[in-house]
Design an enzyme around this catalytic site. Sequence first.
Site, PDB file in Angstrom:
ATOM      1  CG  PHE A   1       8.592   2.296  -1.675  1.00  0.00           C
ATOM      2  CD1 PHE A   1       9.324   3.474  -1.398  1.00  0.00           C
ATOM      3  CD2 PHE A   1       8.877   1.063  -0.856  1.00  0.00           C
ATOM      4  CE1 PHE A   1      10.552   3.472  -0.418  1.00  0.00           C
ATOM      5  CE2 PHE A   1       9.826   1.229   0.103  1.00  0.00           C
ATOM      6  CZ  PHE A   1      10.616   2.115   0.363  1.00  0.00           C
TER       7      PHE A   1
ATOM      8  CG  LEU B   1      -2.125  -1.145   1.440  1.00  0.00           C
ATOM      9  CD1 LEU B   1      -2.878  -0.842   2.499  1.00  0.00           C
ATOM     10  CD2 LEU B   1      -2.674  -1.348  -0.071  1.00  0.00           C
ATOM     11  CB  CYS B   2       4.175   1.998  -0.168  1.00  0.00           C
ATOM     12  SG  CYS B   2       4.903   0.821  -0.350  1.00  0.00           S
ATOM     13  N   GLY B   3       2.469   2.575  -3.333  1.00  0.00           N
ATOM     14  CA  GLY B   3       2.475   2.982  -4.615  1.00  0.00           C
ATOM     15  C   GLY B   3       3.628   1.839  -5.386  1.00  0.00           C
TER      16      GLY B   3
END
Length: 294
Positions: A92, A88-90
């Site tokens: 990254f 849930l951090c794009g």
Amino acid sequence: MPNLRDIKRRISSVQSTRQITRTMEMVATAKIKKAQERIESARPYALSMMEVLGNVARYVQGATHPLLEEHPEQKRIAIISLTSDRGLCGAFNANILRLTEELMRKAASEGAEADVIAVGKKALSYLKYRGVQPVAEYRDISDKPTYAHARDIAARIIAAYSEGRIDAAYVVFNRFKNVAEQKAEVHQLLPIERKVVDVDEEPLGPRPEYLFEPSPAAVLEKLLPTYVETLVYRALLESAASEQGARRVAMKSATDNAGEIITTLTRSYNRARQASITNEIAEIVGGAAALEES
């Protein structure tokens, strides 16, 4: 056309999701500040380390050290891949894994093998899925790295390079520029670039004097491994801050998208409700008219 109950249930589901993403956005925002403070507190140490290395190098002309020597042929390299333990951090993690694979392909094209040190569960799971077994793995440290973690990672590559088991070492991490921007980069850790200890110009102004025990060469020999540890620690801190920044941006985007979906579903619900009411009125009027005719 979905009925009112289905639309209402979906609105409720999206609202719950928006509440979760908004909470995660707030948590990431709070963690970014702490991560930035850690980077700022570590920056003076890193700059002082560079300054001390330069000053000591002035007393050690033509310094030699196993970590400074370039191997004539690269048969095996080490890659430290810094990812997160949670998603849930794009993009990254995707950017780091892409650069890691590019390094592995480049090494293979040059006839070299690559040993990967996986930091973070995302790197570990991805590499194992691709059939690559990491030589070392570190979990649950991506958001709160310590200097002890950096020392342990650096010790592995320093020992392997000094013993000739690897010919170069790289770290792949996300550099933290600001809350909204993080850039995936590759830095060479070993061999240490000669410009770190080579001094071309004398400093302007007063020149610091040092008393060395036992000798300048012995002090430099101890400083170079510490320099590598500092580079690894700095990369871990940059990655930790970048993870929270990327998560904040991703969760804000998800929250905004959820709001747009709720608005669209609410309009659909109102239209369906209006159509239902209009249909009921039409049925009532039609029934009343039929009674009057009879």
